[in-house]
Design a protein around this motif. Structure first.
Motif, PDB file in Angstrom:
ATOM      1  N   ARG A  97       1.040  -1.046  -0.045  1.00  0.00           N
ATOM      2  CA  ARG A  97      -0.112   0.146  -0.114  1.00  0.00           C
ATOM      3  C   ARG A  97       0.985   1.110   0.041  1.00  0.00           C
ATOM      4  NH1 ARG A  97      -5.429  -1.484   1.027  1.00  0.00           N
ATOM      5  NH2 ARG A  97      -5.684  -3.525   2.261  1.00  0.00           N
TER       6      ARG A  97
ATOM      7  N   LEU B   2       2.580   1.651  -3.213  1.00  0.00           N
ATOM      8  CA  LEU B   2       1.713   2.118  -4.370  1.00  0.00           C
ATOM      9  C   LEU B   2       1.693   3.781  -4.329  1.00  0.00           C
ATOM     10  CD1 LEU B   2      -1.064  -0.646  -4.502  1.00  0.00           C
ATOM     11  CD2 LEU B   2       0.101   0.080  -6.453  1.00  0.00           C
ATOM     12  N   HIS B   3       1.561   4.362  -2.999  1.00  0.00           N
ATOM     13  CA  HIS B   3       1.329   5.757  -2.819  1.00  0.00           C
ATOM     14  C   HIS B   3       2.580   6.553  -3.179  1.00  0.00           C
ATOM     15  CE1 HIS B   3       0.001   9.310  -0.625  1.00  0.00           C
ATOM     16  NE2 HIS B   3       1.038   9.256   0.049  1.00  0.00           N
TER      17      HIS B   3
ATOM     18  N   LEU C 121      -6.343  -4.586  -4.530  1.00  0.00           N
ATOM     19  CA  LEU C 121      -5.392  -3.627  -5.046  1.00  0.00           C
ATOM     20  C   LEU C 121      -5.028  -3.750  -6.439  1.00  0.00           C
ATOM     21  CD1 LEU C 121      -3.100  -3.533  -1.840  1.00  0.00           C
ATOM     22  CD2 LEU C 121      -5.024  -1.915  -2.330  1.00  0.00           C
TER      23      LEU C 121
ATOM     24  N   ASP D 142      -6.553  -2.921  -9.156  1.00  0.00           N
ATOM     25  CA  ASP D 142      -6.949  -1.668  -9.956  1.00  0.00           C
ATOM     26  C   ASP D 142      -5.726  -0.697  -9.666  1.00  0.00           C
ATOM     27  OD1 ASP D 142      -9.284  -2.936 -10.786  1.00  0.00           O
ATOM     28  OD2 ASP D 142     -10.666  -1.442  -9.861  1.00  0.00           O
ATOM     29  N   ALA D 143      -5.457  -0.621  -8.464  1.00  0.00           N
ATOM     30  CA  ALA D 143      -4.329   0.356  -8.206  1.00  0.00           C
ATOM     31  C   ALA D 143      -3.134   0.108  -8.898  1.00  0.00           C
ATOM     32  CB  ALA D 143      -4.062   0.649  -6.560  1.00  0.00           C
TER      33      ALA D 143
ATOM     34  N   ASP E  95      -3.261   0.899 -12.433  1.00  0.00           N
ATOM     35  CA  ASP E  95      -3.323   2.437 -12.800  1.00  0.00           C
ATOM     36  C   ASP E  95      -1.849   2.866 -12.509  1.00  0.00           C
ATOM     37  OD1 ASP E  95      -5.948   2.565 -13.308  1.00  0.00           O
ATOM     38  OD2 ASP E  95      -6.304   3.222 -11.303  1.00  0.00           O
ATOM     39  N   ALA E  96      -1.211   2.374 -11.446  1.00  0.00           N
ATOM     40  CA  ALA E  96       0.277   2.506 -11.406  1.00  0.00           C
ATOM     41  C   ALA E  96       1.154   2.164 -12.628  1.00  0.00           C
ATOM     42  CB  ALA E  96       0.810   2.061 -10.097  1.00  0.00           C
TER      43      ALA E  96
END
Length: 578
Positions: A328, A331-332, A381, A383-384, A387-388
């Motif tokens: 997490r 990803l951020h 996660l 989708d994240a 997207d990344a």
């Protein structure tokens, strides 16, 4: 003397008259029974209570007593005679008109002036009191029944009749209060319950839940409890000190679940994942967590299986939780990046495309997709991650283009679920992607069901933006020819597991040849992945593959290395042209 006697007689008559009035007003009847002569004398009031007009010495009492009460009343009277004791009884009588009345009777034993044993007694009608008491008793019974039903409803699941979560938690809390607790616990989840609801409707889902509840209820013994914790989650708690007891319960559950349940007349076999654990002493407090860890492992390893908790599983789960937290965070802060693997034309091995593959550049080192994609999917996660990678690909394409590099089409993996997102085309359009730059690559499991109208609209809008559609892993077992006909992707990829054995297997070569022929018939380009040697490359080119991808031409590389590869390829092309 005569005057005194007259006064006494008058006074006695007054007393008798007053007593008669009092008895009549009270409704009490008087009787006297001579035991030796078996004679009974009733007064007028008693005759009115019984509704009869009998002679002075008629013995009619038991003839009027209700047949159901006669044995008991007779037994009490006989006991009083035998013991020469007072008599007390309540019973019903049936009057000549059929009316049933409730009577209360009291009497005392005495010996009369002739020395004969007798009883003198009184009886009165208590029907109203008796009926009122019966009504109150019924009301109390109804109230208690209502309270019992309320307690049951508060403690039980209305659908399965198993204990609910609150009652289960209470039972577990009581277990923890024991001085030396010992118990086993299993967690049970119905596999793919959402798909069951989608297929059969919520009525079918309820049938499955009731079926599982029945299986659990029949598989436990006294002192063991089964509960529905919520949704499709169940639990069984056993206080047996023997660890093997829970194994027996799990085996019984498996055996009974193997028998199909009928939904709308269709047989359906329910599959469940089960995690279970045994503990004693202070470790019992962790049973819920332990069985849940085991359940998670059972699901992760393919579902429809059992898993016993071990300390090693706890360590593994803790490591995964730590990795999830790190993911997490990664990803951020942009640690998920694309690595690029080249695609080459089968005819001359010239670079004609790139595939962007997710990598995690974590502080602990580079992590491959197998290390984190499954974890991302299990925790929502993906989708994240998509997207990344996608946004970084767009950034790299723009950067390379500004450096004067002609960038071939880049394939970007996208989870199939995203294809049904109504906002997807708008988000893609906002990125300003030039036509031909991007190809969306989907796994073919999206074709297991007919494409929804939303998916069809999204695909059409994506194509209008100049983005190609690719299908990954053709031949892996999920492909639907009808799905390919409906979607008509720009290209399909033959699964690497089919490609690897072709040098030694004639069967595999024929299979791949057939897949290529089908794709050509549908005017779909074919990409063969997993090309590890030039021998593979030559054979696949001969079978008709359009594009090749694999270690024979390059491993996935970071953006900087890929830029150098593209620059070198461009320079070589110019040299050859010169």
């Amino acid at each position: 003397m005569g005057n005194k006697l007259t006064w006494t007689n008058n006074e006695l008559e007054d007393l008798v008259r007053q007593l008669g009035i009092a008895l009549e007003a009270s409704g009490i009847g008087i009787w006297q029974h001579n035991i030796a002569k078996n004679q009974t004398r009733w007064d007028d009031q008693l005759q009115r209570i019984y509704g009869v007009a009998k002679g002075e010495h008629d013995v009619i009492w038991l003839e009027s007593v209700h047949p159901d009460d006669c044995p008991g009343a007779s037994t009490i009277f006989k006991a009083a005679i035998a013991n020469k004791s007072d008599y007390a009884s309540e019973f019903r009588i049936i009057r000549p008109d059929g009316e049933i009345r409730h009577i209360r009777s009291r009497a005392q034993y005495f010996v009369d002036g002739q020395g004969e044993a007798c009883f003198i007694g009184a009886e009165w009608d208590v029907t109203e009191d008796a009926l009122r008491n019966q009504q109150l008793a019924k009301q109390r019974e109804a109230a208690e029944q209502s309270r019992a039903e309320a307690r049951y409803a508060a403690d039980h699941d209305s659908l399965t009749s198993l204990l609910n979560r609150r009652a289960f938690d209470d039972a577990f809390a009581r277990l923890l209060q024991a001085s030396e607790p010992v118990a086993s616990l299993c967690h049970i989840d119905i596999d793919r319950f959402k798909e069951i609801n989608d297929r059969f409707g919520h009525g079918g889902g309820d049938t499955v839940l009731r079926h599982v509840g029945s299986v659990l209820a029949s598989g436990i013994a006294g002192g063991e409890i089964a509960a529905r914790l919520g949704g499709d989650e169940f639990a069984v708690l056993s206080l047996s000190p023997e660890p093997d007891r829970m194994r027996e319960i799990v085996a019984r559950i498996r055996q009974d679940l193997h028998k199909p349940v009928f939904i709308d007349g269709e047989p359906f076999t329910v599959e469940c994942s089960i995690g279970y654990a045994h503990a004693s002493g202070a470790d019992v407090a962790a049973l819920l967590t332990s069985s849940d860890i085991a359940l998670y492992e059972a699901k992760k390893n393919g579902r429809n299986r059992d898993q016993l908790f071990t300390p090693a599983l706890a360590e593994k789960r803790n490591a995964e939780k730590q990795m999830l937290q790190e993911l997490r965070s990664g990803l951020h802060i942009g640690e998920i990046v694309p690595f690029y693997q080249v695609k080459v034309r089968a005819s001359d091995y010239a670079i004609c495309g790139l595939e962007a593959l997710a990598r995690w550049e974590s502080p602990k080192g580079l992590r491959m997709p197998g290390d984190f994609l499954e974890l991302a999917a299990a925790n929502g996660l993906m989708d994240a991650v998509d997207d990344a990678v996608f946004r970084r690909v767009i950034f790299d394409i723009n950067r390379w283009s500004m450096a004067g590099i002609k960038v071939p089409t880049v394939s970007v993996n996208l989870s199939a679920a995203r294809l049904g997102d109504p906002s997807l085309p708008g988000k893609v359009s906002a990125l300003g992607i030039a036509p031909g730059q991007i190809s969306f690559e989907f796994i073919e499991t999206i074709f297991l069901d007919t494409l929804s109208e939303q998916v069809k609209r999204n695909i059409e809008r994506i194509r209008q933006l100049g983005i190609d559609i690719e299908i990954d892993d053709l031949g892996s077992g999920h492909a639907s020819l009808l799905g390919l006909l409906e979607l008509r992707p720009n290209r399909v990829k033959i699964d690497r597991h089919l490609v690897l054995p072709i040098l030694k297997s004639e069967t595999q070569r024929r299979l791949i040849g057939s897949l290529i022929d089908i794709a050509r018939t549908l005017e779909i380009e074919v990409v063969a992945e997993g090309v590890e040697t030039l021998d593979h490359a030559r054979l696949l080119a001969g079978l008709g593959a359009d594009t090749l991808q694999g270690y024979a031409f390059g491993r996935p590389q970071p953006a900087q290395v890929t830029q150098a590869v593209l620059e070198t390829a461009a320079a070589r092309k110019m040299e050859n042209a010169g």
